[in-house]
Design an enzyme around this catalytic site. Structure first.
Site, PDB file in Angstrom:
ATOM      1  N   ASP A  11       0.868  -1.180   0.000  1.00 21.81           N
ATOM      2  CA  ASP A  11       0.000   0.000   0.000  1.00 21.81           C
ATOM      3  C   ASP A  11       0.908   1.235   0.000  1.00 21.81           C
ATOM      4  O   ASP A  11       2.136   1.124  -0.176  1.00 21.81           O
ATOM      5  CB  ASP A  11      -0.987  -0.039   1.175  1.00 21.81           C
ATOM      6  CG  ASP A  11      -0.310   0.095   2.536  1.00 21.81           C
ATOM      7  OD1 ASP A  11       0.938   0.159   2.583  1.00 21.81           O
ATOM      8  OD2 ASP A  11      -1.027   0.125   3.556  1.00 21.81           O
ATOM      9  N   CYS A  69       2.976  -3.503   3.996  1.00 22.31           N
ATOM     10  CA  CYS A  69       2.161  -2.347   4.383  1.00 22.31           C
ATOM     11  C   CYS A  69       2.855  -1.702   5.571  1.00 22.31           C
ATOM     12  O   CYS A  69       4.033  -1.990   5.818  1.00 22.31           O
ATOM     13  CB  CYS A  69       0.709  -2.738   4.664  1.00 22.31           C
ATOM     14  SG  CYS A  69       0.436  -3.781   6.104  1.00 22.31           S
ATOM     15  N   THR A  71       2.538  -2.010   8.893  1.00 24.53           N
ATOM     16  CA  THR A  71       2.938  -2.997   9.901  1.00 24.53           C
ATOM     17  C   THR A  71       3.155  -4.388   9.311  1.00 24.53           C
ATOM     18  O   THR A  71       3.721  -5.261   9.982  1.00 24.53           O
ATOM     19  CB  THR A  71       1.842  -3.143  10.963  1.00 24.53           C
ATOM     20  OG1 THR A  71       0.630  -3.542  10.285  1.00 24.53           O
ATOM     21  CG2 THR A  71       1.614  -1.844  11.716  1.00 24.53           C
ATOM     22  N   HIS A 102       9.260 -24.594   7.667  1.00 23.97           N
ATOM     23  CA  HIS A 102       8.177 -25.302   8.366  1.00 23.97           C
ATOM     24  C   HIS A 102       6.801 -25.070   7.739  1.00 23.97           C
ATOM     25  O   HIS A 102       5.929 -25.927   7.850  1.00 23.97           O
ATOM     26  CB  HIS A 102       8.119 -24.870   9.838  1.00 23.97           C
ATOM     27  CG  HIS A 102       9.230 -25.456  10.662  1.00 23.97           C
ATOM     28  ND1 HIS A 102       9.210 -25.473  12.038  1.00 23.97           N
ATOM     29  CD2 HIS A 102      10.399 -26.046  10.304  1.00 23.97           C
ATOM     30  CE1 HIS A 102      10.312 -26.053  12.495  1.00 23.97           C
ATOM     31  NE2 HIS A 102      11.067 -26.390  11.453  1.00 23.97           N
ATOM     32  N   HIS A 137       6.122 -31.696   8.641  1.00 22.60           N
ATOM     33  CA  HIS A 137       5.520 -30.377   8.378  1.00 22.60           C
ATOM     34  C   HIS A 137       4.508 -30.430   7.236  1.00 22.60           C
ATOM     35  O   HIS A 137       3.613 -29.599   7.170  1.00 22.60           O
ATOM     36  CB  HIS A 137       6.618 -29.363   8.062  1.00 22.60           C
ATOM     37  CG  HIS A 137       7.606 -29.218   9.169  1.00 22.60           C
ATOM     38  ND1 HIS A 137       7.275 -28.660  10.385  1.00 22.60           N
ATOM     39  CD2 HIS A 137       8.900 -29.606   9.270  1.00 22.60           C
ATOM     40  CE1 HIS A 137       8.329 -28.691  11.182  1.00 22.60           C
ATOM     41  NE2 HIS A 137       9.332 -29.263  10.529  1.00 22.60           N
TER      42      HIS A 137
HETATM   43  C1  RB5 Z   1      -1.896   2.511   6.645  1.00 20.44           C
HETATM   44  O1  RB5 Z   1      -1.875   3.670   7.378  1.00 20.44           O
HETATM   45  C2  RB5 Z   1      -1.731   1.302   7.561  1.00 20.44           C
HETATM   46  O2  RB5 Z   1      -2.862   1.136   8.356  1.00 20.44           O
HETATM   47  C3  RB5 Z   1      -1.439   0.054   6.792  1.00 20.44           C
HETATM   48  O3  RB5 Z   1      -0.315   0.257   5.993  1.00 20.44           O
HETATM   49  C4  RB5 Z   1      -1.146  -1.195   7.596  1.00 20.44           C
HETATM   50  O4  RB5 Z   1      -0.205  -0.955   8.574  1.00 20.44           O
HETATM   51  C5  RB5 Z   1      -2.299  -1.953   8.075  1.00 20.44           C
HETATM   52  O5  RB5 Z   1      -2.185  -3.049   8.630  1.00 20.44           O
END
Ligand code: RB5
Length: 148
Positions: A11, A69, A71, A102, A137
């Site tokens: 993203d 993304c 996180t 695994h 596995h």
């Molecule tokens: C975008 O701000 C953020 O929410 C997205 O990149 C991600 O971290 C969501 O899990």
């Protein structure tokens, strides 16, 4: 492992790290297909990019994916809705190695706001050079299709 092609997508929050990750994969000699996003400035929705990438990976032999993304959490959750995708959210070399060994993961996910490029480089090397161990596995991976 036989790798014909690696798809990569993110993203907006993962855009810059995606660009750097793509360069690293090209330097390692892989064929890389970038499915967007195309800007850090325009806010987009991570499930859209996960879906596009997962359809590619699921429908091609020897295709793998990288999803990024902010996180890594949202985009990996979205990816794992596809029954043919085993997307592993990784944070270091150990998790990236275990995801292959695994779990036979076919998509690597990480968070652009979580890991630095040094860690990303090591994770990419580890993930794309580690074979699935099979054996005990395999039956566990087979059961992933009927967890819910
Ligand atoms: C975008 O701000 C953020 O929410 C997205 O990149 C991600 O971290 C969501 O899990």
């Amino acid at each position: 492992m036989n790798i014909k092609r690696i798809y990569i997508a993110s993203d907006h929050a993962g855009f810059l790290v995606k660009d750097e990750s793509k360069k690293l994969l090209l330097d390692l000699g892989f064929e890389v297909v970038d499915l967007g996003a195309n800007s850090a400035e325009v806010s987009v929705d991570y499930p859209d990019f996960a879906q596009i990438l997962c359809q590619k990976v699921a429908n091609e032999d020897e295709a793998y994916g990288v999803l990024i993304c902010g996180t890594g959490i949202g985009i990996s959750i979205a990816a794992n809705r596809n029954p043919d995708i085993r997307c592993a959210l990784c944070h270091d070399t150990f998790t990236a190695t275990m995801a292959r060994e695994h779990n036979d993961a076919n998509v690597l996910a990480y968070g652009a706001r979580v890991v630095g490029m040094g860690v990303v480089q090591e994770m990419l090397k580890a993930f794309f050079s580690t074979e699935f161990a099979g054996g005990r596995h395999q039956k566990r991976v087979d059961k992933l299709g009927c967890c819910c």
